[in-house]
Scaffold this motif. Structure first.
Motif, PDB file in Angstrom:
ATOM      1  N   ARG A 142     -94.560 -62.079   0.141  1.00 20.02           N
ATOM      2  CA  ARG A 142     -94.857 -60.905   0.961  1.00 20.02           C
ATOM      3  C   ARG A 142     -94.802 -61.324   2.423  1.00 20.02           C
ATOM      4  O   ARG A 142     -95.503 -62.243   2.845  1.00 20.02           O
ATOM      5  N   SER A 143     -93.965 -60.622   3.176  1.00 17.49           N
ATOM      6  CA  SER A 143     -93.809 -60.945   4.593  1.00 17.49           C
ATOM      7  C   SER A 143     -95.026 -60.453   5.376  1.00 17.49           C
ATOM      8  O   SER A 143     -95.776 -59.605   4.895  1.00 17.49           O
ATOM      9  N   PRO A 144     -95.194 -60.975   6.580  1.00 16.90           N
ATOM     10  CA  PRO A 144     -96.304 -60.504   7.422  1.00 16.90           C
ATOM     11  C   PRO A 144     -96.232 -58.985   7.670  1.00 16.90           C
ATOM     12  O   PRO A 144     -97.247 -58.347   7.898  1.00 16.90           O
ATOM     13  N   GLY A 145     -95.029 -58.429   7.579  1.00 16.88           N
ATOM     14  CA  GLY A 145     -94.866 -56.995   7.776  1.00 16.88           C
ATOM     15  C   GLY A 145     -95.168 -56.171   6.531  1.00 16.88           C
ATOM     16  O   GLY A 145     -95.089 -54.950   6.552  1.00 16.88           O
ATOM     17  N   LEU A 163     -92.113 -56.982   0.285  1.00 15.52           N
ATOM     18  CA  LEU A 163     -92.151 -57.911  -0.841  1.00 15.52           C
ATOM     19  C   LEU A 163     -90.732 -58.359  -1.160  1.00 15.52           C
ATOM     20  O   LEU A 163     -89.845 -57.528  -1.355  1.00 15.52           O
ATOM     21  N   PHE A 164     -90.524 -59.668  -1.183  1.00 15.20           N
ATOM     22  CA  PHE A 164     -89.208 -60.239  -1.459  1.00 15.20           C
ATOM     23  C   PHE A 164     -89.255 -61.018  -2.767  1.00 15.20           C
ATOM     24  O   PHE A 164     -90.236 -61.707  -3.041  1.00 15.20           O
TER      25      PHE A 164
END
Length: 65
Positions: free
Chosen positions: A17-20, A23-24
C-alpha cells in the motif's frame, strides 16, 4: 485452481500500500486474476469483461474464453 479447490498451499501474494493509499500487487497478480475469473465465471467474454470493454469483445477472445 486445482490447488485452491483441494486446499493445498497457495504461494504467497505480495501486496504493497502506497503512502497515497493505493494498493499494488507486487507478486501473484496471475494467481489473483485466475481466481477472480473462476469465481466470476468470466474468462474474458463474460458480463464483467463486457462492461469493462463496452461490449466490444474480439471474436478471437470469445473463442479462447
Amino acid at each position: 485452481m486445482k490447488t485452491f479447490i483441494e486446499g493445498d498451499l497457495i504461494p504467497v501474494i505480495s501486496l504493497w500500500r502506497s503512502p497515497g493509499g493505493y494498493l499494488f500487487v507486487i507478486d501473484g497478480s496471475h494467481r489473483l486474476s485466475a481466481l477472480a475469473a473462476w469465481v466470476n465465471d468470466d474468462y474474458g467474454d463474460g458480463t464483467i469483461s463486457k462492461l469493462f470493454y463496452d461490449s466490444i469483445i474480439p471474436d478471437e477472445q470469445i473463442k479462447i474464453a
